[in-house]
Write a protein that holds these residues in place. Structure first.
Motif, PDB file in Angstrom:
ATOM      1  N   UNK A   1      43.734 -38.713 -10.626  1.00  0.00           N
ATOM      2  CA  UNK A   1      44.454 -38.516  -9.368  1.00  0.00           C
ATOM      3  C   UNK A   1      44.825 -39.871  -8.772  1.00  0.00           C
ATOM      4  N   UNK A   2      46.119 -40.235  -8.707  1.00  0.00           N
ATOM      5  CA  UNK A   2      46.474 -41.567  -8.226  1.00  0.00           C
ATOM      6  C   UNK A   2      46.542 -41.706  -6.711  1.00  0.00           C
TER       7      UNK A   2
ATOM      8  N   UNK B   1      31.736 -46.175 -10.755  1.00  0.00           N
ATOM      9  CA  UNK B   1      32.187 -45.292 -11.833  1.00  0.00           C
ATOM     10  C   UNK B   1      33.246 -45.939 -12.717  1.00  0.00           C
ATOM     11  N   UNK B   2      33.551 -47.202 -12.429  1.00  0.00           N
ATOM     12  CA  UNK B   2      34.459 -47.938 -13.294  1.00  0.00           C
ATOM     13  C   UNK B   2      35.927 -47.796 -12.980  1.00  0.00           C
ATOM     14  N   UNK B   3      36.260 -47.328 -11.776  1.00  0.00           N
ATOM     15  CA  UNK B   3      37.654 -47.277 -11.350  1.00  0.00           C
ATOM     16  C   UNK B   3      37.777 -47.971 -10.003  1.00  0.00           C
TER      17      UNK B   3
ATOM     18  N   UNK C   1      50.728 -53.415 -10.428  1.00  0.00           N
ATOM     19  CA  UNK C   1      50.197 -54.786 -10.393  1.00  0.00           C
ATOM     20  C   UNK C   1      50.979 -55.655  -9.403  1.00  0.00           C
ATOM     21  N   UNK C   2      50.301 -56.637  -8.846  1.00  0.00           N
ATOM     22  CA  UNK C   2      50.953 -57.567  -7.937  1.00  0.00           C
ATOM     23  C   UNK C   2      50.301 -57.579  -6.567  1.00  0.00           C
TER      24      UNK C   2
ATOM     25  N   UNK D   1      47.375 -55.223  -6.126  1.00  0.00           N
ATOM     26  CA  UNK D   1      47.771 -53.885  -6.517  1.00  0.00           C
ATOM     27  C   UNK D   1      47.053 -53.469  -7.792  1.00  0.00           C
ATOM     28  N   UNK D   2      47.533 -52.417  -8.398  1.00  0.00           N
ATOM     29  CA  UNK D   2      46.923 -51.942  -9.628  1.00  0.00           C
ATOM     30  C   UNK D   2      45.721 -51.050  -9.422  1.00  0.00           C
ATOM     31  N   UNK D   3      45.594 -50.438  -8.236  1.00  0.00           N
ATOM     32  CA  UNK D   3      44.476 -49.526  -7.986  1.00  0.00           C
ATOM     33  C   UNK D   3      44.626 -48.265  -8.827  1.00  0.00           C
ATOM     34  N   UNK D   4      43.508 -47.726  -9.269  1.00  0.00           N
ATOM     35  CA  UNK D   4      43.534 -46.459 -10.005  1.00  0.00           C
ATOM     36  C   UNK D   4      43.790 -45.282  -9.067  1.00  0.00           C
TER      37      UNK D   4
END
Length: 288
Positions: free
Chosen positions: A46-47, A73-75, A127-128, A150-153
């Motif tokens: 879920x983004x 949890x690795x995200x 990303x960024x 940026x680049x969040x899961x």
């Protein structure tokens, strides 16, 4: 599902370990919910998710725990507060002059930079560097900006009116003295509804999962909101009468959310008068 069964809803061993490692100074039930949600969003991919509910319901606490749980949890879960996207004091003063005096008060739909918020949510998923505003409630305006990667899961948007629907019925009858005495012609109410039907509906459409903290009523919101004032500098605190009038600005939409969102949100967390979780309901069961 009753809170007594909540532990059974933290399905994976990783989520169980995460729950036990979260901040022990926070409520146990909120830690369980945070681990459950972070793990479920990880599994579902879920983004973007929303976290809504009345003032003082514990959205910020739960959001902070969700971000911690994601890390365990690795995200990476980035939590945004809609409050940071309030229009500046100067912008709201201009709205008050151009449209209606009540728009000088922050909070109701129509007093946020929704376009900037939607841009930030989209940017955080890529990303960024992303520049995010910071709002100082004591000063009642923005205090600056912060730059995050940026680049969040997962991006979580928390705020009292996140997920709020527009009115389906007439808004002609005032719900409190504020509307009766200061919005007799309904211009302020109409502006809010136009915002809900337009930019806020588009914002809600960006969210792929919605969590609703179901508060017991407006009396609890007023009490919890007054309790929050204790954390502010003495010269910036609102007294009980000022808090009550402030919450009057939110009453119509809050009541609508309480009436509609328990049947529309993906996850509903029921709270009692003492902030305890009394129930947890999923539109669809979390994955095993």
């Amino acid at each position: 599902m009753p809170i007594a069964d909540l532990a059974n809803l933290v399905p994976s061993a990783a989520a169980q370990r995460c729950y036990r490692r979260l901040d022990a100074h926070t409520p146990d039930d909120y830690r369980q919910i945070a681990a459950l949600l972070a793990d479920d969003w990880r599994r579902r991919g879920t983004p973007r998710a929303g976290l809504g509910g009345g003032q003082g319901a514990g959205k910020s606490t739960l959001g902070r725990l969700i971000a911690q749980a994601g890390s365990m949890l690795g995200i990476r879960i980035e939590v945004l507060s809609i409050d940071d996207f309030y229009l500046t004091k100067e912008q709201r003063v201009q709205l008050a002059e151009d449209i209606h005096p009540l728009l000088a008060t922050r909070g109701p739909p129509g007093t946020h930079d929704v376009a900037g918020l939607r841009t930030a949510i989209a940017a955080l998923g890529q990303p960024g560097a992303v520049e995010l505003p910071r709002f100082d409630k004591g000063l009642d305006t923005r205090s600056g900006y912060a730059t995050v990667d940026g680049g969040a899961d997962v991006v979580v948007l928390e705020g009292w009116c996140v997920g709020a629907p527009a009115a389906r019925d007439s808004i002609d009858d005032p719900v409190n003295a504020l509307e009766r005495d200061h919005d007799a012609d309904g211009r302020w109410r109409s502006y809010i509804e136009t915002a809900l039907k337009g930019p806020y509906a588009e914002l809600n459409g960006d969210l792929e999962s919605m969590v609703f903290l179901n508060v017991p009523g407006l009396d609890a919101v007023r009490r919890w909101r007054l309790e929050q004032e204790r954390d502010r500098p003495p010269d910036q605190r609102l007294n009980a009468a000022e808090v009550s009038r402030f919450v009057d600005h939110y009453e119509r939409v809050t009541r609508r959310m309480l009436a509609t969102m328990p049947s529309s949100a993906d996850v509903v967390v029921d709270l009692d008068d003492d902030h305890r979780v009394t129930g947890l309901r999923f539109a669809s069961a979390p994955r095993d």
